[in-house]
Design a protein around this motif. Structure first.
Motif, short mmCIF file in Angstrom:
data_model
loop_
_atom_site.label_atom_id
_atom_site.label_comp_id
_atom_site.label_asym_id
_atom_site.label_seq_id
_atom_site.Cartn_x
_atom_site.Cartn_y
_atom_site.Cartn_z
N CYS A 23 0.84 -1.19 0.00
CA CYS A 23 0.00 0.00 0.00
C CYS A 23 0.88 1.25 0.00
N GLN A 24 0.29 2.35 -0.45
CA GLN A 24 1.03 3.60 -0.47
C GLN A 24 0.06 4.78 -0.52
N ALA A 25 0.29 5.72 0.35
CA ALA A 25 -0.50 6.95 0.30
C ALA A 25 -0.07 7.74 -0.94
N ALA A 26 -1.02 8.38 -1.58
CA ALA A 26 -0.71 9.19 -2.76
C ALA A 26 0.19 10.35 -2.34
N LYS A 31 0.58 11.78 -9.95
CA LYS A 31 -0.63 11.75 -10.77
C LYS A 31 -1.83 11.36 -9.91
N CYS A 32 -1.65 10.37 -9.08
CA CYS A 32 -2.75 9.90 -8.22
C CYS A 32 -3.23 11.02 -7.29
N HIS A 33 -2.30 11.74 -6.68
CA HIS A 33 -2.67 12.81 -5.76
C HIS A 33 -3.53 13.85 -6.48
N GLY A 34 -3.11 14.23 -7.68
CA GLY A 34 -3.87 15.19 -8.47
C GLY A 34 -5.25 14.67 -8.84
N GLU A 35 -5.33 13.39 -9.19
CA GLU A 35 -6.62 12.79 -9.54
C GLU A 35 -7.56 12.74 -8.33
N VAL A 36 -7.00 12.42 -7.17
CA VAL A 36 -7.81 12.38 -5.95
C VAL A 36 -8.31 13.78 -5.62
N GLN A 37 -7.44 14.77 -5.71
CA GLN A 37 -7.83 16.16 -5.44
C GLN A 37 -8.97 16.59 -6.36
N TRP A 38 -8.83 16.27 -7.65
CA TRP A 38 -9.86 16.63 -8.62
C TRP A 38 -11.18 15.94 -8.26
N SER A 77 -7.40 4.73 -15.36
CA SER A 77 -5.95 4.73 -15.16
C SER A 77 -5.55 6.01 -14.43
N HIS A 78 -5.59 5.93 -13.10
CA HIS A 78 -5.26 7.08 -12.27
C HIS A 78 -3.87 6.98 -11.67
N GLY A 79 -3.23 5.82 -11.80
CA GLY A 79 -1.92 5.63 -11.22
C GLY A 79 -1.95 5.53 -9.71
N CYS A 80 -3.09 5.15 -9.17
CA CYS A 80 -3.21 5.06 -7.72
C CYS A 80 -2.93 3.64 -7.22
N LEU A 81 -2.06 3.56 -6.24
CA LEU A 81 -1.84 2.30 -5.55
C LEU A 81 -2.89 2.19 -4.45
N GLU A 82 -3.01 0.99 -3.91
CA GLU A 82 -3.96 0.79 -2.82
C GLU A 82 -3.54 1.66 -1.64
N PRO A 83 -4.47 2.44 -1.09
CA PRO A 83 -4.10 3.26 0.06
C PRO A 83 -3.86 2.37 1.28
N CYS A 84 -3.15 2.88 2.24
CA CYS A 84 -2.84 2.10 3.44
C CYS A 84 -4.02 2.14 4.41
#
Length: 167
Positions: A23-26, A31-38, A77-84
């Motif tokens: 797991c990894q926090a964005a 890219k994932c952090h930006g996608e989550v923010q949006w 395709s957001h480039g997001c890993l599983e959050p912790c």
């Protein structure tokens, strides 16, 4: 973790243990952090059907988990890993433990020393999961939803019961 066999809970029930090694926090700037923010600022309002079970009050981790699910399904395709974090599901060991604690554990006098005073019959499932994660992180993942039980004010100075026999 105390255990008593009931109609809803079996101490020998097989369940999965939490593995947070992948797991990894964005990270800020990813890219994932930006996608989550949006998704949190715009997507939830423009396309609420894309975010079932989420609302504008959902946590960053809950949105990251939703985007991760889309990536896993191959539809996004957001480039997001599983959050912790992981909101435990029926059939998982953590779900069984949290359910037992909510329905029985906090109400049994012989287990009054096991649960902190802030956990009551009125507490949410996520608060029970948060407490179990704090005490038994390999057995129970941290919930994605924010809750007061996970705050440092509640956890500060908290001592967990003996985890003898737990992995």
């Amino acid at each position: 973790m105390p255990c008593a066999v009931t109609a809803l809970h079996s101490c020998s029930m097989v369940g999965r243990f939490w593995d947070d090694s992948k797991c990894q926090a964005a990270e800020q700037g990813s890219k994932c952090h930006g996608e989550v923010q949006w998704a949190m600022e715009h997507g939830i309002h423009l396309h609420e059907e894309w975010y079932p079970s989420l609302s504008e009050r959902s946590s960053f981790r809950e949105f990251q988990a939703r985007l991760f699910q889309g990536d896993q399904a191959g539809v996004e395709s957001h480039g997001c890993l599983e959050p912790c974090c992981h909101d435990t599901l029926p059939g998982e060991l953590c779900h069984e433990d949290a359910t037992w604690a909510m329905l029985y554990g906090v109400n049994l006098e012989e287990f009054s020393h096991v649960y902190p005073s802030y956990l009551t019959n009125e507490s949410s499932f996520g608060e029970f999961q948060g407490y179990l994660h704090f005490c038994y992180p390999k057995r129970c993942p941290g919930p994605c939803a924010s809750n007061t039980a996970m705050s440092s004010a509640h956890l500060g100075g908290l001592e967990c019961p003996d985890s003898k026999g737990l992995k």
